[in-house]
Design an enzyme around this catalytic site. Sequence first.
Site, PDB file in Angstrom:
ATOM      1  N   LYS A 166      18.579  -5.126  21.123  1.00  0.00           N
ATOM      2  CA  LYS A 166      17.461  -4.690  20.492  1.00  0.00           C
ATOM      3  C   LYS A 166      18.067  -3.576  19.538  1.00  0.00           C
ATOM      4  O   LYS A 166      17.547  -3.568  18.316  1.00  0.00           O
ATOM      5  CB  LYS A 166      16.406  -4.334  21.238  1.00  0.00           C
ATOM      6  CG  LYS A 166      15.083  -3.981  20.420  1.00  0.00           C
ATOM      7  CD  LYS A 166      13.834  -4.368  21.180  1.00  0.00           C
ATOM      8  CE  LYS A 166      12.480  -4.293  20.233  1.00  0.00           C
ATOM      9  NZ  LYS A 166      11.261  -4.745  20.694  1.00  0.00           N
TER      10      LYS A 166
ATOM     11  N   GLY B 213       8.018 -12.305  15.887  1.00  0.00           N
ATOM     12  CA  GLY B 213       8.619 -11.888  14.576  1.00  0.00           C
ATOM     13  C   GLY B 213       9.056 -13.330  13.970  1.00  0.00           C
ATOM     14  O   GLY B 213       8.679 -13.550  12.762  1.00  0.00           O
TER      15      GLY B 213
ATOM     16  N   CYS C 121      12.156 -13.533  21.631  1.00  0.00           N
ATOM     17  CA  CYS C 121      11.524 -12.078  21.628  1.00  0.00           C
ATOM     18  C   CYS C 121      12.642 -11.117  22.323  1.00  0.00           C
ATOM     19  O   CYS C 121      13.280 -11.570  23.461  1.00  0.00           O
ATOM     20  CB  CYS C 121      10.220 -12.115  22.425  1.00  0.00           C
ATOM     21  SG  CYS C 121       9.505 -10.499  22.860  1.00  0.00           S
TER      22      CYS C 121
ATOM     23  N   ALA D  81       0.861  -1.075  -0.001  1.00  0.00           N
ATOM     24  CA  ALA D  81       0.004  -0.011   0.090  1.00  0.00           C
ATOM     25  C   ALA D  81       0.933   1.173   0.101  1.00  0.00           C
ATOM     26  O   ALA D  81       0.514   2.149  -0.363  1.00  0.00           O
ATOM     27  CB  ALA D  81      -0.913   0.061   1.141  1.00  0.00           C
TER      28      ALA D  81
ATOM     29  N   CYS E 152      -2.213  -8.392  20.049  1.00  0.00           N
ATOM     30  CA  CYS E 152      -0.845  -7.828  19.854  1.00  0.00           C
ATOM     31  C   CYS E 152      -0.326  -6.793  20.646  1.00  0.00           C
ATOM     32  O   CYS E 152      -0.674  -5.630  20.114  1.00  0.00           O
ATOM     33  CB  CYS E 152      -0.015  -7.606  18.645  1.00  0.00           C
ATOM     34  SG  CYS E 152       1.922  -7.437  18.680  1.00  0.00           S
TER      35      CYS E 152
END
Length: 289
Positions: free
Chosen positions: A255, A187, A220, A6, A131
């Site tokens: 991270k 993920g 995670c 999109a 989520c």
Amino acid sequence: MTVVNATDYFQFVPSNPWLAVGWRDRAAITLPIAPYLERKGIGFIASGVEQIRPDVSQLQLENGETLDYDYLILATGPKLMFSEVEGAGPEGGFTHSVCTVDHAERAHEDFERLLENPGPVVIGAFQGASCFGPAYEYAFILDKALRKRKLRSKVPITFVNIFAAGVCVAIPPVEATPVPTGAPKTGYMIESMVTAIVHNIAAELEGKEANYKGSWHAICLADMGDRGAAFVALPQMPPRDVNWFAAGRWVHLAKIAFEKYFIRKMKKGTSEPVYEKYMMRALGIRRLE
């Protein structure tokens, strides 16, 4: 092969909470899609899809074009239904979001106003959410950002309970809970699903049996501003062979490193470099069963 999206840019969604407090800017966590796909000989169309016509294997795009396909993979991400709760959402509502880079930028604008005029903040997720990890992350990150500015004492933070009813998700809940919630999908777990899809399509094209299955292995890194929590669950849904958890400042640093690493992978067009694959295998983590 053609990718339809999109927007004409890729956004690294996990960094949105950082953008919302000014720790990142848009340029650091987005990149144009077309140039990187072109390097791999993959076509790209920046348009939403208006209609799927499975009877003729064709897509009707919002830009007026049509696209024929032999195989179609749907990986649309979520459709944000702020309209389900009156007054919700950053567009015509009274709440902020970190679900998209645009939303995170708007949240950052009000974060700057909050610094000028501190006051109460309410953080949470609406009913139907499946989520809600980013809401927890943002609460910790906002706490850290305010402490760095010596303003935490002036900003009471309330994390509201999550209420969900009639949530329809692909994965059944792990267990019954007092407040119904959906099973989260990390993920790496999603990467394992996509890997299985790609292998199955390749098998069909070669006239072979398509029997690949994602491992649903989960990794995670949950950021908390200056520290974090990490877990490995193999597989994500119990019973598990491995169930590991750790916490500390190293998770926050990990991270940050993962953000850079993942964006680099996107630019290189390599979803699973050889060294990553064998490192993960050495740890017993695989994308496919």
